[in-house]
Motif scaffolding. Structure first.
Motif, PDB file in Angstrom:
ATOM      1  N   ASP A 112     -61.885  77.149 125.286  1.00 27.85           N
ATOM      2  CA  ASP A 112     -62.573  75.948 125.733  1.00 27.85           C
ATOM      3  C   ASP A 112     -63.476  75.381 124.640  1.00 27.85           C
ATOM      4  O   ASP A 112     -63.746  74.186 124.608  1.00 27.85           O
ATOM      5  N   GLY A 113     -63.971  76.222 123.764  1.00 33.34           N
ATOM      6  CA  GLY A 113     -64.802  75.748 122.676  1.00 33.34           C
ATOM      7  C   GLY A 113     -63.946  75.412 121.467  1.00 33.34           C
ATOM      8  O   GLY A 113     -62.813  75.856 121.329  1.00 33.34           O
ATOM      9  N   THR A 114     -64.497  74.618 120.565  1.00 25.67           N
ATOM     10  CA  THR A 114     -63.725  74.184 119.407  1.00 25.67           C
ATOM     11  C   THR A 114     -63.768  75.207 118.280  1.00 25.67           C
ATOM     12  O   THR A 114     -62.939  75.169 117.389  1.00 25.67           O
ATOM     13  N   MET A 139     -66.893  72.527 123.566  1.00 24.39           N
ATOM     14  CA  MET A 139     -67.724  73.059 124.643  1.00 24.39           C
ATOM     15  C   MET A 139     -69.153  72.580 124.466  1.00 24.39           C
ATOM     16  O   MET A 139     -69.688  72.576 123.362  1.00 24.39           O
ATOM     17  N   GLU A 140     -69.780  72.160 125.558  1.00 23.27           N
ATOM     18  CA  GLU A 140     -71.155  71.689 125.531  1.00 23.27           C
ATOM     19  C   GLU A 140     -72.069  72.739 126.173  1.00 23.27           C
ATOM     20  O   GLU A 140     -71.800  73.202 127.286  1.00 23.27           O
ATOM     21  N   ILE A 141     -73.125  73.099 125.465  1.00 26.67           N
ATOM     22  CA  ILE A 141     -74.097  74.055 125.981  1.00 26.67           C
ATOM     23  C   ILE A 141     -75.414  73.327 126.186  1.00 26.67           C
ATOM     24  O   ILE A 141     -75.940  72.686 125.265  1.00 26.67           O
ATOM     25  N   THR A 142     -75.960  73.405 127.390  1.00 26.64           N
ATOM     26  CA  THR A 142     -77.223  72.744 127.702  1.00 26.64           C
ATOM     27  C   THR A 142     -78.182  73.737 128.328  1.00 26.64           C
ATOM     28  O   THR A 142     -77.766  74.661 129.035  1.00 26.64           O
ATOM     29  N   GLU A 143     -79.471  73.550 128.063  1.00 28.49           N
ATOM     30  CA  GLU A 143     -80.482  74.385 128.704  1.00 28.49           C
ATOM     31  C   GLU A 143     -80.767  73.849 130.089  1.00 28.49           C
ATOM     32  O   GLU A 143     -80.908  72.630 130.284  1.00 28.49           O
ATOM     33  N   LEU A 144     -80.868  74.759 131.049  1.00 22.07           N
ATOM     34  CA  LEU A 144     -81.098  74.387 132.435  1.00 22.07           C
ATOM     35  C   LEU A 144     -82.581  74.310 132.746  1.00 22.07           C
ATOM     36  O   LEU A 144     -83.365  75.165 132.318  1.00 22.07           O
ATOM     37  N   SER A 145     -82.961  73.327 133.510  1.00 26.20           N
ATOM     38  CA  SER A 145     -84.301  73.236 134.070  1.00 26.20           C
ATOM     39  C   SER A 145     -84.273  73.788 135.484  1.00 26.20           C
ATOM     40  O   SER A 145     -83.280  73.615 136.206  1.00 26.20           O
ATOM     41  N   ASP A 168     -63.678  69.165 130.153  1.00 23.25           N
ATOM     42  CA  ASP A 168     -63.520  68.484 131.438  1.00 23.25           C
ATOM     43  C   ASP A 168     -64.814  68.427 132.234  1.00 23.25           C
ATOM     44  O   ASP A 168     -64.824  67.920 133.360  1.00 23.25           O
ATOM     45  N   GLY A 169     -65.896  68.992 131.663  1.00 26.22           N
ATOM     46  CA  GLY A 169     -67.175  68.999 132.358  1.00 26.22           C
ATOM     47  C   GLY A 169     -67.333  70.125 133.349  1.00 26.22           C
ATOM     48  O   GLY A 169     -68.319  70.171 134.100  1.00 26.22           O
ATOM     49  N   ARG A 170     -66.398  71.047 133.348  1.00 23.51           N
ATOM     50  CA  ARG A 170     -66.463  72.161 134.293  1.00 23.51           C
ATOM     51  C   ARG A 170     -67.342  73.277 133.746  1.00 23.51           C
ATOM     52  O   ARG A 170     -67.234  73.646 132.563  1.00 23.51           O
TER      53      ARG A 170
END
Length: 335
Positions: A97-99, A1-7, A62-64
């Motif tokens: 979804d996360g590893t 799972m990818e966690i990103t900060e939103l602008s 999957d990028g969802r």
């Protein structure tokens, strides 16, 4: 799972975050006011009073978009704390979804590490009064400290004769006071007097929450006005003033969205301690309703939030036809 900060400038990311929240709210509390991408971006830009929130979006392999966390790091007061809300899409709850665990666990761990990196020592977490949310909080060591209730007033179905009757009764009990009605920013000559009146909100019940009183200043009051204006909210205020002294005694504020002008939100209602006992709370709230009925003809609903233990304000709200939409539980944990 990818966690990103939103602008706030990430239009696609804000749309994805709101889609997750809307799907979750549709299942957990269908009547809750839905966020919009524009409103979500404004929270990240301006917050409540130029103290922007931070938003984090989790995507699966999957990028969802599967989950979103909104995080508040107070700077005016309570600077040891971090408060967050976590929303997981119903299709991805308790999934893998996360590893390294579930979506919920990874996001909570991420936010707690953010708090440590910022030197914060107290975490606060808010969630629906639902079994899964309660279990999640307890699983991660959070202790329930307070209950907040979201109530809504249906202006289209409101019995205005009741409002007028309550207003007339309050006027008769508060003859030593007059009302000032304002739209937008406070006049400069009222700003200092409003600091103490605004701080009266600290007398509202905190239940078992480990928090300090809010600290107000001229700068913070102006920051609140600026943040609301830039978020496209029109502020309506009714202020009670003692006739003999000119001292400001209480106020109430409603913010109306310009994006959705049928939606209003009750902000603070507070009466200074030395001026209580004159029905000023009822006077302010009924006067406000009579005012916005004319000023905002498209307005059909007003939402308010109160501690469940705030019996006095809840009593006034129930007289004015507010009904419960949702109960939220507030949790805390020391890091």
């Amino acid at each position: 799972m990818e966690i990103t900060e939103l602008s706030p400038d990430d239009e696609a990311g804000c749309i994805d975050a709101v889609a997750v929240q809307s799907a979750a709210f549709a299942q957990d509390c269908p009547e809750l006011v839905r966020p919009t991408p524009r409103g979500f971006a404004n929270l990240l830009r301006y917050g409540w009073d130029l103290e922007p929130q931070r938003g984090f979006l989790a995507r699966n392999a999957d990028g969802r978009a599967v989950a979103v966390a909104t995080v508040s790091l107070p700077t005016y007061d309570n600077t040891n704390q971090v408060w967050f809300e976590l929303t997981v899409h119903p299709d991805h709850r308790d999934g893998t979804d996360g590893t390294d665990g579930t979506v919920e666990a990874e996001l909570i761990e991420y936010v707690e590490q953010l708090a440590r990196d910022e030197g914060r020592t107290m975490m606060g977490f808010g969630g629906f009064d639902l079994p899964d949310a309660i279990a999640l909080a307890h699983k991660h060591g959070y202790e329930q400290k307070a209950v907040e209730v979201n109530r809504r007033q249906d202006l289209a179905g409101l019995d205005w004769s009741i409002v007028r009757s309550l207003y007339d009764e309050a006027v008769a009990a508060s003859t030593a006071y007059e009302l000032v009605t304002l739209t937008g920013a406070l006049p400069e000559d009222m700003l200092d007097g409003m600091i103490a009146v605004t701080a009266s909100i600290n007398d509202a019940p905190k239940d078992d929450l480990d928090i300090e009183d809010d600290v107000y200043s001229r700068e913070r009051l102006r920051a609140y006005e600026e943040a609301q204006a830039k978020s496209d909210h029109t502020l309506y205020r009714v202020i009670a003033r003692e006739k003999a002294t000119g001292e400001l005694a209480g106020h109430t504020v409603i913010a109306v969205e310009r994006e959705r002008p049928h939606i209003g939100e009750q902000h603070d209602t507070a009466v200074a301690r030395e001026h209580r006992g004159h029905r000023l709370g009822a006077l302010l709230k009924t006067a406000m309703l009579l005012h916005v009925r004319d000023a905002e003809p498209a307005l059909t609903q007003v939402d308010t939030w109160n501690a469940e233990s705030n019996n006095h304000m809840i009593g006034i709200n129930e007289q004015l036809g507010y009904r419960i939409v949702a109960r939220f539980l507030a949790y805390q944990k020391k890091l």
